[in-house]
Scaffold this motif. Sequence first.
Motif, PDB file in Angstrom:
ATOM      1  N   GLU A 138       0.852  -1.365  -0.105  1.00 24.07           N
ATOM      2  CA  GLU A 138      -0.108  -0.069   0.035  1.00 24.07           C
ATOM      3  C   GLU A 138       1.024   1.128   0.136  1.00 24.07           C
ATOM      4  OE1 GLU A 138      -3.190  -0.177  -0.459  1.00 24.07           O
ATOM      5  OE2 GLU A 138      -3.120  -2.565  -0.145  1.00 24.07           O
ATOM      6  N   GLY A 139       0.255   2.333  -0.268  1.00 26.02           N
ATOM      7  CA  GLY A 139       1.023   3.718  -0.062  1.00 26.02           C
ATOM      8  C   GLY A 139       0.776   4.443  -1.382  1.00 26.02           C
ATOM      9  N   LEU A 140       1.773   5.390  -1.847  1.00 25.92           N
ATOM     10  CA  LEU A 140       1.799   6.189  -2.966  1.00 25.92           C
ATOM     11  C   LEU A 140       1.536   5.362  -4.355  1.00 25.92           C
ATOM     12  CD1 LEU A 140       1.714   9.148  -3.465  1.00 25.92           C
ATOM     13  CD2 LEU A 140       4.221   8.996  -3.924  1.00 25.92           C
ATOM     14  N   ASN A 141       2.400   3.985  -4.422  1.00 21.12           N
ATOM     15  CA  ASN A 141       2.353   3.616  -5.591  1.00 21.12           C
ATOM     16  C   ASN A 141       1.756   1.950  -5.063  1.00 21.12           C
ATOM     17  OD1 ASN A 141       2.689   2.546  -8.336  1.00 21.12           O
ATOM     18  ND2 ASN A 141       4.720   2.308  -8.129  1.00 21.12           N
ATOM     19  N   PRO A 142       0.480   1.721  -4.782  1.00 22.13           N
ATOM     20  CA  PRO A 142       0.170   0.440  -4.353  1.00 22.13           C
ATOM     21  C   PRO A 142       0.293  -0.675  -5.531  1.00 22.13           C
ATOM     22  CG  PRO A 142      -2.074   1.763  -4.981  1.00 22.13           C
ATOM     23  CD  PRO A 142      -0.635   2.582  -5.049  1.00 22.13           C
ATOM     24  N   LYS A 143       0.577  -1.984  -4.885  1.00 25.83           N
ATOM     25  CA  LYS A 143       0.865  -3.044  -5.615  1.00 25.83           C
ATOM     26  C   LYS A 143      -0.136  -4.182  -5.110  1.00 25.83           C
ATOM     27  CE  LYS A 143       4.633  -5.696  -7.314  1.00 25.83           C
ATOM     28  NZ  LYS A 143       6.164  -5.902  -7.382  1.00 25.83           N
ATOM     29  N   ARG A 144      -0.928  -4.776  -5.829  1.00 27.12           N
ATOM     30  CA  ARG A 144      -2.007  -5.578  -5.346  1.00 27.12           C
ATOM     31  C   ARG A 144      -1.711  -6.902  -6.523  1.00 27.12           C
ATOM     32  NH1 ARG A 144      -6.622  -2.140  -3.671  1.00 27.12           N
ATOM     33  NH2 ARG A 144      -5.661  -1.081  -1.996  1.00 27.12           N
ATOM     34  N   GLU A 145      -0.993  -8.049  -6.386  1.00 22.47           N
ATOM     35  CA  GLU A 145      -0.539  -8.797  -7.406  1.00 22.47           C
ATOM     36  C   GLU A 145      -0.832 -10.282  -6.907  1.00 22.47           C
ATOM     37  OE1 GLU A 145       2.907  -7.747  -8.970  1.00 22.47           O
ATOM     38  OE2 GLU A 145       2.204  -6.151 -10.345  1.00 22.47           O
ATOM     39  N   LEU A 146      -1.209 -11.280  -7.897  1.00 23.00           N
ATOM     40  CA  LEU A 146      -1.000 -12.721  -7.437  1.00 23.00           C
ATOM     41  C   LEU A 146       0.216 -13.268  -8.456  1.00 23.00           C
ATOM     42  CD1 LEU A 146      -4.455 -13.909  -7.719  1.00 23.00           C
ATOM     43  CD2 LEU A 146      -3.199 -13.650  -5.773  1.00 23.00           C
ATOM     44  N   TYR A 147       0.781 -14.061  -7.808  1.00 14.80           N
ATOM     45  CA  TYR A 147       1.899 -14.888  -8.404  1.00 14.80           C
ATOM     46  C   TYR A 147       1.843 -16.233  -8.062  1.00 14.80           C
ATOM     47  CZ  TYR A 147       4.618 -10.386  -8.594  1.00 14.80           C
ATOM     48  OH  TYR A 147       4.962  -9.212  -8.881  1.00 14.80           O
ATOM     49  N   LEU A 148       2.458 -17.102  -9.133  1.00 11.62           N
ATOM     50  CA  LEU A 148       2.449 -18.387  -8.860  1.00 11.62           C
ATOM     51  C   LEU A 148       3.972 -18.847  -8.639  1.00 11.62           C
ATOM     52  CD1 LEU A 148      -0.025 -20.721  -9.582  1.00 11.62           C
ATOM     53  CD2 LEU A 148       1.224 -20.887 -11.846  1.00 11.62           C
ATOM     54  N   ARG A 149       4.002 -19.755  -7.606  1.00 18.48           N
ATOM     55  CA  ARG A 149       5.460 -19.952  -7.096  1.00 18.48           C
ATOM     56  C   ARG A 149       5.495 -21.338  -7.948  1.00 18.48           C
ATOM     57  NH1 ARG A 149       6.974 -18.371  -1.422  1.00 18.48           N
ATOM     58  NH2 ARG A 149       7.468 -16.774  -2.716  1.00 18.48           N
ATOM     59  N   VAL A 150       6.671 -21.644  -8.437  1.00 19.61           N
ATOM     60  CA  VAL A 150       6.849 -22.867  -9.423  1.00 19.61           C
ATOM     61  C   VAL A 150       8.324 -23.661  -9.123  1.00 19.61           C
ATOM     62  CG1 VAL A 150       6.956 -23.953 -11.703  1.00 19.61           C
ATOM     63  CG2 VAL A 150       5.280 -22.065 -11.134  1.00 19.61           C
ATOM     64  N   LYS A 151       8.535 -24.351  -8.893  1.00 19.77           N
ATOM     65  CA  LYS A 151       9.749 -25.095  -8.739  1.00 19.77           C
ATOM     66  C   LYS A 151      10.689 -24.774  -9.790  1.00 19.77           C
ATOM     67  CE  LYS A 151       8.619 -29.140  -7.019  1.00 19.77           C
ATOM     68  NZ  LYS A 151       8.394 -30.629  -6.804  1.00 19.77           N
ATOM     69  N   GLY A 152      11.888 -24.424  -9.581  1.00 15.53           N
ATOM     70  CA  GLY A 152      12.832 -24.222 -10.542  1.00 15.53           C
ATOM     71  C   GLY A 152      12.729 -22.947 -11.326  1.00 15.53           C
ATOM     72  N   MET A 153      11.595 -22.120 -11.275  1.00 15.90           N
ATOM     73  CA  MET A 153      11.304 -21.034 -11.851  1.00 15.90           C
ATOM     74  C   MET A 153      11.247 -19.749 -10.828  1.00 15.90           C
ATOM     75  SD  MET A 153       8.536 -22.632 -14.695  1.00 15.90           S
ATOM     76  CE  MET A 153       8.554 -21.212 -15.723  1.00 15.90           C
ATOM     77  N   ARG A 154      11.357 -18.465 -11.536  1.00 15.88           N
ATOM     78  CA  ARG A 154      11.042 -17.391 -10.907  1.00 15.88           C
ATOM     79  C   ARG A 154       9.206 -17.370 -10.735  1.00 15.88           C
ATOM     80  NH1 ARG A 154      13.124 -12.212 -14.193  1.00 15.88           N
ATOM     81  NH2 ARG A 154      10.838 -12.383 -14.312  1.00 15.88           N
ATOM     82  N   ASP A 155       8.753 -16.761  -9.894  1.00 19.01           N
ATOM     83  CA  ASP A 155       7.625 -16.442  -9.516  1.00 19.01           C
ATOM     84  C   ASP A 155       6.851 -15.763 -10.824  1.00 19.01           C
ATOM     85  OD1 ASP A 155       8.032 -17.452  -6.945  1.00 19.01           O
ATOM     86  OD2 ASP A 155       7.416 -15.595  -5.744  1.00 19.01           O
ATOM     87  N   ILE A 156       5.954 -16.396 -11.333  1.00 18.77           N
ATOM     88  CA  ILE A 156       5.051 -15.823 -12.323  1.00 18.77           C
ATOM     89  C   ILE A 156       3.948 -15.210 -12.005  1.00 18.77           C
ATOM     90  CG2 ILE A 156       3.945 -16.737 -14.523  1.00 18.77           C
ATOM     91  CD1 ILE A 156       5.166 -19.400 -14.269  1.00 18.77           C
ATOM     92  N   PRO A 157       4.135 -13.784 -12.618  1.00 17.68           N
ATOM     93  CA  PRO A 157       2.778 -12.891 -12.336  1.00 17.68           C
ATOM     94  C   PRO A 157       1.528 -13.399 -13.041  1.00 17.68           C
ATOM     95  CG  PRO A 157       4.408 -11.746 -13.776  1.00 17.68           C
ATOM     96  CD  PRO A 157       4.930 -13.145 -13.496  1.00 17.68           C
ATOM     97  N   LEU A 158       0.396 -13.168 -12.429  1.00 18.88           N
ATOM     98  CA  LEU A 158      -1.050 -13.829 -12.885  1.00 18.88           C
ATOM     99  C   LEU A 158      -1.911 -12.695 -13.140  1.00 18.88           C
ATOM    100  CD1 LEU A 158      -1.309 -16.880 -10.592  1.00 18.88           C
ATOM    101  CD2 LEU A 158      -0.519 -17.051 -12.979  1.00 18.88           C
ATOM    102  N   THR A 159      -1.654 -11.604 -12.536  1.00 13.55           N
ATOM    103  CA  THR A 159      -2.745 -10.407 -12.437  1.00 13.55           C
ATOM    104  C   THR A 159      -2.022  -9.465 -13.671  1.00 13.55           C
ATOM    105  OG1 THR A 159      -1.520  -9.309 -10.879  1.00 13.55           O
ATOM    106  CG2 THR A 159      -3.709 -10.553 -10.404  1.00 13.55           C
ATOM    107  N   ARG A 160      -3.006  -8.849 -14.048  1.00 11.91           N
ATOM    108  CA  ARG A 160      -2.684  -7.841 -15.269  1.00 11.91           C
ATOM    109  C   ARG A 160      -2.043  -6.699 -14.725  1.00 11.91           C
ATOM    110  NH1 ARG A 160      -6.611  -3.232 -15.215  1.00 11.91           N
ATOM    111  NH2 ARG A 160      -8.148  -3.423 -13.870  1.00 11.91           N
ATOM    112  N   VAL A 161      -1.523  -5.651 -15.742  1.00 14.06           N
ATOM    113  CA  VAL A 161      -0.732  -4.806 -15.249  1.00 14.06           C
ATOM    114  C   VAL A 161      -1.331  -3.529 -15.139  1.00 14.06           C
ATOM    115  CG1 VAL A 161       1.218  -3.277 -16.000  1.00 14.06           C
ATOM    116  CG2 VAL A 161       1.303  -5.710 -16.356  1.00 14.06           C
TER     117      VAL A 161
END
Length: 188
Positions: A138-161
Amino acid sequence: MTAQTTSSGQAVLRQQITGSRRFSNYWWAVVVTLGAGGFLLAGISSYLHVNLLPFSDPTQLVFIPQGLAMGFYGLAGTLFALYLWFTIILDLGGGYNEFNKETGEVKIFRWGFPGKNRRIEVTCKTSDVQAVRVDLREGLNPKRELYLRVKGMRDIPLTRVGQPIPLSQLENQGAELARFLAVPLEGL
């Protein structure tokens, strides 16, 4: 988010992701196009001494420096408007998230800029999914996102920009996805 049940009783969860074809982008593209067109026509009118605008008389402007500045702003605005229309036509960031229990695959698809990476596709096995993560700032530039945590990969963003989605909707989507994939929900 839509859930579809196949004939074998196992489900496919498919989430459509809105890209750049949002109302706000159409609004700003139209506003910038009209404004840039007005500035450009005012600059041309001051140079040619012919009134090209029905609502004002820019022929009274001295071309250097006023008409030249108007023309420059009009040209810059036109280029920006073309960029906005280009991103809308290409639907940058649009796509879908598909979670298929029948095939055991997760497919994340997004449209990008033209070139070799126009189609952005990430696939993995549902068994490799470790968790669904919620990122809240929260704050001046709020961020509310869902990520998929996958084995051997970076977290994958699921929500829109873009504009952050409401907290209740984010929680519901995260909980529904975690329940569907039978993985924990992290970050709440």
